[in-house]
Structure formats: C-alpha cells, structure tokens
Design an enzyme around this catalytic site. Structure first.
Site, short mmCIF file in Angstrom:
data_model
loop_
_atom_site.label_atom_id
_atom_site.label_comp_id
_atom_site.label_asym_id
_atom_site.label_seq_id
_atom_site.Cartn_x
_atom_site.Cartn_y
_atom_site.Cartn_z
N ASP A 122 -2.23 11.03 -98.20
CA ASP A 122 -1.33 10.09 -98.48
C ASP A 122 -0.76 9.66 -97.08
OD1 ASP A 122 0.32 8.20 -99.83
OD2 ASP A 122 1.93 9.54 -100.16
N ASN A 146 2.05 6.85 -107.24
CA ASN A 146 2.62 7.98 -106.37
C ASN A 146 3.99 8.46 -106.80
OD1 ASN A 146 0.41 7.21 -105.11
ND2 ASN A 146 1.63 6.90 -103.01
N HIS A 154 10.34 4.41 -101.14
CA HIS A 154 10.02 5.68 -101.30
C HIS A 154 11.42 6.68 -101.46
CE1 HIS A 154 6.23 4.71 -99.15
NE2 HIS A 154 5.61 5.46 -100.07
P1 13P Z 1 8.66 8.91 -104.12
O1 13P Z 1 9.04 10.04 -103.08
O2 13P Z 1 9.64 7.69 -104.17
O3 13P Z 1 8.29 9.19 -105.58
O4 13P Z 1 7.39 8.17 -103.60
C1 13P Z 1 6.05 8.59 -103.33
C2 13P Z 1 5.14 8.10 -102.84
O5 13P Z 1 5.09 6.96 -102.81
C3 13P Z 1 4.26 8.70 -101.69
O6 13P Z 1 3.55 7.89 -101.15
#
Ligand code: 13P
Length: 279
Positions: free
Chosen positions: A81, A227, A177
């Site tokens: 990621d 995600n 995020h």
């Molecule tokens: P969150 O931490 O808000 O769940 O986001 C996850 C994400 O998009 C990781 O790339």
C-alpha cells in the site's frame, strides 16, 4: 491461496461487491484478518504501507503475509500500500507480493503518469497488479503531514488510466486516512462521473469511520477495493487495553489471542458490509 489482486477485483466487479484490503502490522493482525476471511469464506487483500515499515520491517512482514495467503482456505492477494520508492516496490515484488501501489498523487500529473508507467512495466514481469492514485486523499498515511483533500478529476482519471495501463485507481472523493473528526461528506457525484468515464476498478482509501450506507453506495458506483487500517489498529489496541486493565492476572499468550480477536472482529464486520448482501 495467494492470488493476483486483479483477479479479486474482477470477481468483485461481476458480483457488484468490494474486496476488503486490510492493513497489517504484526502476526496477530495477519492471523485475525485471515481467520475472519476464512470464516466468512470471502477473499481479502492483506496489505502494508511503505511508511509503516519503520514499525514492521518488510523483510519480516512480507514472508509472513505471503505465507499466510498461500496457506489460507480462501483467495488472498498481498499488496504494498502507498509505495513511494521504486526500491521498496521492487523488494515487495521480489518477496512475492501480487500487487503494488505507487502513490505519486502529490506529484504533478505528468510525473505521476511517467512514474506509474515505469511501475506498470516493472510489475508486468511478475504478473503483479498495479494501483495508482489521482487527486489528494485527506489525513495522513503514517507521517505527521496532513493532506488537504482535492477530488479526483474524472477526465484526468480517464486519460491517466488510458496512458498508464494501471489495473486499479484510488480516488479522492472527500475521503481521508485516519479517524474522521466529523462524518465525511463523500462526493458520490464525482465518483459516479469517474466510474462512467473509466472502466477500471476503483479504490476507496480511508475506510475507517465510513458508514455502512456510504460503503454500500460507493460499491454501487464502482468501488471494488476498500482500505481499512486505523479501525483494525484501534480495535486491536482497545481489546488489549481492556484485557490488561480488567484481568486479575495477565500473560503474553492470552494477550496475543486477544489481539487476534480484536482484528478478527473488525475485519469480519467490514467483510460483511463489503459483500453487499442483504442480510
Ligand atoms: P484508514 O486508516 O482510514 O482506515 O485508511 C486506510 C487506508 O486507506 C490505507 O491506505
């Protein structure tokens, strides 16, 4: 079984559902996510972001994630990621990751396009899937810098996908995020336009705190990968905190099981929403 991310996204497309991409940072998180996926007989993506490798080194995490996927009773893709450097992306591919993301979303479009093309060529050698991002998702991804949201432009998205040949596109539609200070207002109008202009599986980052209704709506508009990171880290921490503060005696082995449970509960809850079934 370890599979390509592309195959999971294509299946999600035909079923009109989304695949959960769950971030992991240790063995308990991997075990909790796989346990939930197996119990619900649903494929998932196990992922780790480049910026998280300070806490959870790739040389330790990667073999564990790949092995967990290979031994699972369900299909699992292993994904890097928010890859930021070619070096890290190459290492992830060498370890057998079946998918990588290059995040150049803060760079000018021409540079993002050129760098993404290079990664698509690199990933082709192993058959790995490539995700890229356009627009700016809010919050931060493991550093202290907060990003101001800029929605993905639908026309640019179409051009970018055509030029780069990426397999999946992360969109910015008001998502961020981390924990949202207030419930976000996702720009479903923008998502719909992107979905109409491109025929690529779309990715929703920043899944923590998004409501079930918003997830379901996003899925109807082409979101095929969602995600989830913070919610799993928080759930593990809460379960551990509760165990340590309420038990008369505590020991590592029970704590380890509690951490698995914390992640399992969160992953299971999200898989049930992403499967998009009326139950
Ligand atoms: P969150 O931490 O808000 O769940 O986001 C996850 C994400 O998009 C990781 O790339």
């Amino acid at each position: 079984m370890l599979v390509s991310m592309k195959s999971l996204l294509e299946k999600a497309q035909t079923k009109n559902c989304a695949v959960g991409a769950f971030s992991v940072g240790n063995m308990e998180m991997v075990m909790g996510a796989v346990k939930a996926a197996e119990e619900l007989n649903t494929p998932i993506i196990l992922q780790i972001a480049e910026k998280r490798l300070k806490n959870s080194p790739l040389e330790l995490m990667a073999p564990m994630m790949v092995s967990a996927a290979k031994n699972a009773k369900v299909d699992i893709a292993v994904h890097l990621d928010h890859g930021l450097t070619v070096d890290c992306i190459q290492k992830a591919l060498d370890y057998g990751f079946t998918s990588v993301m290059l995040d150049c979303s803060l760079k000018p479009l021409e540079e993002n396009t050129a760098l993404t093309k290079n990664i698509v060529a690199l990933a082709k050698k192993t058959g790995a899937t490539v995700e890229a991002e356009l627009g700016v998702v809010g919050g931060n991804e493991g550093d202290t810098e907060e990003h101001i949201i800029t929605c993905t432009d639908p026309d640019t998205a179409k051009k970018f996908c055509d030029e780069t040949g990426v397999d999946a596109l992360a969109v910015a539609i008001g998502n961020a995020h981390g924990n949202y200070p207030v419930l976000p207002e996702l720009r479903f109008d923008v998502l719909e336009e992107i979905n109409n202009k491109t025929d690529i599986p779309l990715v929703l980052h920043g899944g923590t705190d998004i409501t079930d209704e918003m997830f379901r709506k996003a899925i109807t508009l082409g979101i095929r990968k969602i995600n989830i990171a913070t919610a799993s880290f928080d759930s593990l921490t809460e379960y551990a905190k509760n165990y340590l503060s309420t038990s008369e005696t505590t020991d590592y082995f029970t704590l380890s099981e509690i951490m698995v449970q914390g992640v399992y509960e969160n992953v299971k809850r999200h898989i049930n929403i992403f499967n998009n079934k009326e139950n």
